[in-house]
Design an enzyme around this catalytic site. Sequence first.
Site, PDB file in Angstrom:
ATOM      1  N   GLY A 145       0.797  -1.213   0.000  1.00  0.00           N
ATOM      2  CA  GLY A 145       0.000   0.000   0.000  1.00  0.00           C
ATOM      3  C   GLY A 145       0.832   1.266   0.000  1.00  0.00           C
ATOM      4  N   HIS A 180       2.608   4.657  -4.813  1.00  0.00           N
ATOM      5  CA  HIS A 180       3.278   5.801  -5.453  1.00  0.00           C
ATOM      6  C   HIS A 180       3.514   5.462  -6.925  1.00  0.00           C
ATOM      7  CE1 HIS A 180       6.815   3.274  -5.081  1.00  0.00           C
ATOM      8  NE2 HIS A 180       6.659   3.222  -3.777  1.00  0.00           N
ATOM      9  N   HIS A 227       4.654   1.964  -7.914  1.00  0.00           N
ATOM     10  CA  HIS A 227       3.584   0.959  -7.980  1.00  0.00           C
ATOM     11  C   HIS A 227       2.745   1.171  -9.237  1.00  0.00           C
ATOM     12  CE1 HIS A 227       4.036   1.259  -3.427  1.00  0.00           C
ATOM     13  NE2 HIS A 227       4.283  -0.012  -3.654  1.00  0.00           N
ATOM     14  N   GLY A 254       9.254  -4.554  -8.681  1.00  0.00           N
ATOM     15  CA  GLY A 254      10.106  -3.433  -9.085  1.00  0.00           C
ATOM     16  C   GLY A 254      11.591  -3.753  -8.969  1.00  0.00           C
ATOM     17  N   GLN A 255      12.350  -3.205  -9.917  1.00  0.00           N
ATOM     18  CA  GLN A 255      13.805  -3.402  -9.905  1.00  0.00           C
ATOM     19  C   GLN A 255      14.458  -2.707  -8.712  1.00  0.00           C
ATOM     20  OE1 GLN A 255      15.981  -5.186 -11.559  1.00  0.00           O
ATOM     21  NE2 GLN A 255      17.852  -4.165 -10.891  1.00  0.00           N
ATOM     22  N   SER A 270       9.734   5.421  -3.165  1.00  0.00           N
ATOM     23  CA  SER A 270       9.588   4.436  -2.098  1.00  0.00           C
ATOM     24  C   SER A 270       8.607   4.985  -1.072  1.00  0.00           C
ATOM     25  CB  SER A 270      10.949   4.198  -1.419  1.00  0.00           C
ATOM     26  OG  SER A 270      10.766   3.550  -0.171  1.00  0.00           O
ATOM     27  N   SER A 271       7.801   4.103  -0.513  1.00  0.00           N
ATOM     28  CA  SER A 271       6.864   4.551   0.527  1.00  0.00           C
ATOM     29  C   SER A 271       7.644   5.130   1.706  1.00  0.00           C
ATOM     30  CB  SER A 271       6.006   3.379   1.006  1.00  0.00           C
ATOM     31  OG  SER A 271       5.354   2.792  -0.101  1.00  0.00           O
TER      32      SER A 271
END
Length: 291
Positions: A31, A34, A37, A147-148, A185-186
């Site tokens: 969740g 961003h 995602h 994601g890389q 990144s969150s």
Amino acid sequence: MIVVKKTDEMKKKVLAWKKKGKTIGFVPTMGFLHKGHISLIKKARRENDIVAVSIFVNPIQFLPGEDFASYPRDFENDEKVCEREKIDVIFSPAATGIYPEGFSTFVEEKELSLPLCGRNRPGHFRGVTTVVLKLFNIIRPDTAYFGQKDAQQSLVIKKMVKDLDIPVKVKIVPTVRERDGLAMSSRNKYLSGEEREKAPAIYKSLKMAGEMVLKGERNAFKIKKRVEKTINSATGGEIDYIEIVCPVSLEALKRIESGALIAVAVKIGNARLIDNIIVKTPGKGIRKGKS
Ligand code: PAF
């Protein structure tokens, strides 16, 4: 778009889609969505009939003392993002839906999980593989998207899929960055204004390392030292690791003869940030964009 919270209900929906021959693309997330995602979701949307996004802050991949409780959550906004991206289902189970009382089975990859983030976060990847396999079993995706930026996580999951013959295709999507280079990144949310200004130095140091390779430097130690100096002077952060490793096996390299993954983890304030680039020696071409 529907929001499903119960595992059994999710399984029923999946079965119905499967019966109709629909392909399912799956984006597992914790969740606080961003642009990183969103790029996974967009790719899944382009490539599948059905797109499922899971939103689940997985308690077992956090070590004691880590940020499980404070991990950023904003379900309302996540719902809006998913609606806008025209996904079909958000699967958002409660912790007890994934780990009911008496849960005692875990999945552990025992090679690629050990270096880099595995060194100071023992048990982290065990938590990731366990939840991802469980989510794969519930959602039964044809393709799953990662994601890389989490290069090691992606490799560990690919290995789990291979070792356990899990019928899913794993696709790795390039890192999405802020304009100044900071990887999305969150956890960027934890940065104060001043720390946020310093954080792009992480990617700058990686780019500089890529340029050193391009100019002929092959000595991994020398490159690491330069990256360390840049990060130290520009961020004042606490370096967890700077590693130059084989992009397939994650074994440490002394010399960069062909390809390498240059990966870093740095704690700036309360944010533990990771980033990486893949470099190739000239002749084979350096994939600067593929970071
Ligand atoms: O990358 C993440 O957000 C998590 O590790 C994942 C893959 C959703 C598992 O909890």
